[in-house]
Design an enzyme around this catalytic site. Sequence first.
Site, PDB file in Angstrom:
ATOM      1  N   CYS A  60      20.040  26.097  76.311  1.00 19.27           N
ATOM      2  CA  CYS A  60      21.403  25.868  76.793  1.00 19.27           C
ATOM      3  C   CYS A  60      21.586  24.392  77.186  1.00 19.27           C
ATOM      4  O   CYS A  60      21.564  23.525  76.326  1.00 19.27           O
ATOM      5  CB  CYS A  60      21.733  26.818  77.939  1.00 19.27           C
ATOM      6  SG  CYS A  60      23.519  26.984  78.203  1.00 19.27           S
TER       7      CYS A  60
ATOM      8  N   HIS B  39      20.277  32.274  76.127  1.00 19.27           N
ATOM      9  CA  HIS B  39      19.516  32.697  77.295  1.00 19.27           C
ATOM     10  C   HIS B  39      18.827  34.023  76.974  1.00 19.27           C
ATOM     11  O   HIS B  39      19.341  34.833  76.203  1.00 19.27           O
ATOM     12  CB  HIS B  39      20.440  32.888  78.499  1.00 19.27           C
ATOM     13  CG  HIS B  39      21.037  31.635  79.015  1.00 19.27           C
ATOM     14  ND1 HIS B  39      20.298  30.673  79.668  1.00 19.27           N
ATOM     15  CD2 HIS B  39      22.322  31.182  78.968  1.00 19.27           C
ATOM     16  CE1 HIS B  39      21.104  29.676  80.020  1.00 19.27           C
ATOM     17  NE2 HIS B  39      22.320  29.952  79.600  1.00 19.27           N
TER      18      HIS B  39
END
Length: 494
Positions: free
Chosen positions: A338, A435
């Site tokens: 991310c 994630h």
Amino acid sequence: MRLPKLRPIMFVGTASDVGKSVITAGFCRIFKQDGYEPAPFKAQNMSLNSFATPDGLEIGRAQAVQAEAAGIPCHTDMNPVLLKPTNDKSSQVILNGKPIGNQSAYDYFMGNDRSELFAAVKQAFDRLSSRYSPVVMEGAGSISELNLKHRDITNLRMALHAGAATYLIGDIDRGGIFGSVYGSIALLTPEERQCIKGILVNKFRGDSRLFEDGRRMLEELTGVPVVGVLPYFRDIFIEEEDSVSLENKYRSAVSGKVNVAVILLKRLSNFTDFDRLEKDPRVNLYYTNQPDEIAKADIVILPGSKNTIDDLLTIKNNGVAQAIYTAHKNGKTVIGICGGYQMLGETIEDPDHVEGSIEAVPGLGLLPVRTILQPTKTTQQQQFAFRNSSETCLGYEIHMGHTTVRGEVQPLAYLPDGRTDGYFLSSKCWGTYLHGILDNNAVVDELLADYTSQLSDQTFDFRQFKDQQYDRLAEVIRANVDMDQIYASLQLTD
């Protein structure tokens, strides 16, 4: 046969980090085991650990964990207000799963919009209560912050709206249990005090029979029964709510294992990305922002961040970025997730001032990608195929940037709708927006392949492992809490 509806139950605390989130998860599992249909609820959460709901909205990770313990999909009604700190003085405000802007702490807590937020959280609770029984509610921080209590939307104002049987949790391990419990109750109004049905003493070390005198004294001081003394435990794994738990993970490299260093960013988000890897017997995982500790690692991971540009500038100024460069140059593995993926690229641009006043900053330049931060947030659960693996993997996206590749696209993951994710430079350098990617055996085995020939135990199912932990937590609570008293307090009367 459907069981009779129970009134809500709420767990509040004498302070932050006394165990509210874990105990709430444990009771969600107990009620599920007993045949009820429980659901968690926390009106307002402040955390950088968040999760994407099945319908593509965002809630605090703690309520997603509690929903998992209850055996139900998570929903924004379980956490209608989420505050994600962007710096020391302001937070992104997420209402019913969607960002509604950034506010300073002063404006948020002292402004006039609290009545509107309180109305919104009551509506969310009412919707949830119509679908589940019992609703297992969690408070926030201390119940007796007198300067904030009249603006509170999370603790006893919410308990009064819900008609919840409320239990006060005190942490005996930190000391001062008598003062904290007695003071918390003494500072309540008579109406609020009527909500409190019992006290839970948490994190007791040793034989709880040694606390019998203390139990009696607490009951005499407060006029409230002590319904349980829960032991301090380290052998049950339940996800922690926030990064305060990371202070126990500032370990160092060891011999005989694959050393994995997660860069300790100031605004590190979703540190639960590394829970599965931390449990792997082949791995020694530690968090650090020390260049000498990074140098000892075999694998370096740049995690997510709530303020990517600010964290990027920080690691450039404190020697961490140079340590990452050196690790990459020396043939170590460097990956980003991310915000960490964005940092590994060539540039991060913020023309709309999503994160602050800086409009562009060079990245670390390890991946040929460019990121433009955007006001619109992507929140989505994902199935994906990792590289050439046939295994169906699971993860989720929560980010506010769009990343493009300079040159040929070399995807890391393939999504069911034909899109791709991330950039795969080599087995020793890649980035992703996903994630939870490291919860998947196929990904972990490839990540570790250059450092160990031993494959993961294919019988190890991380999701099954977590499910077993909820059962173990429920067993500990049942053994140390007067469940008859708990159930008696939840009966509805005509």
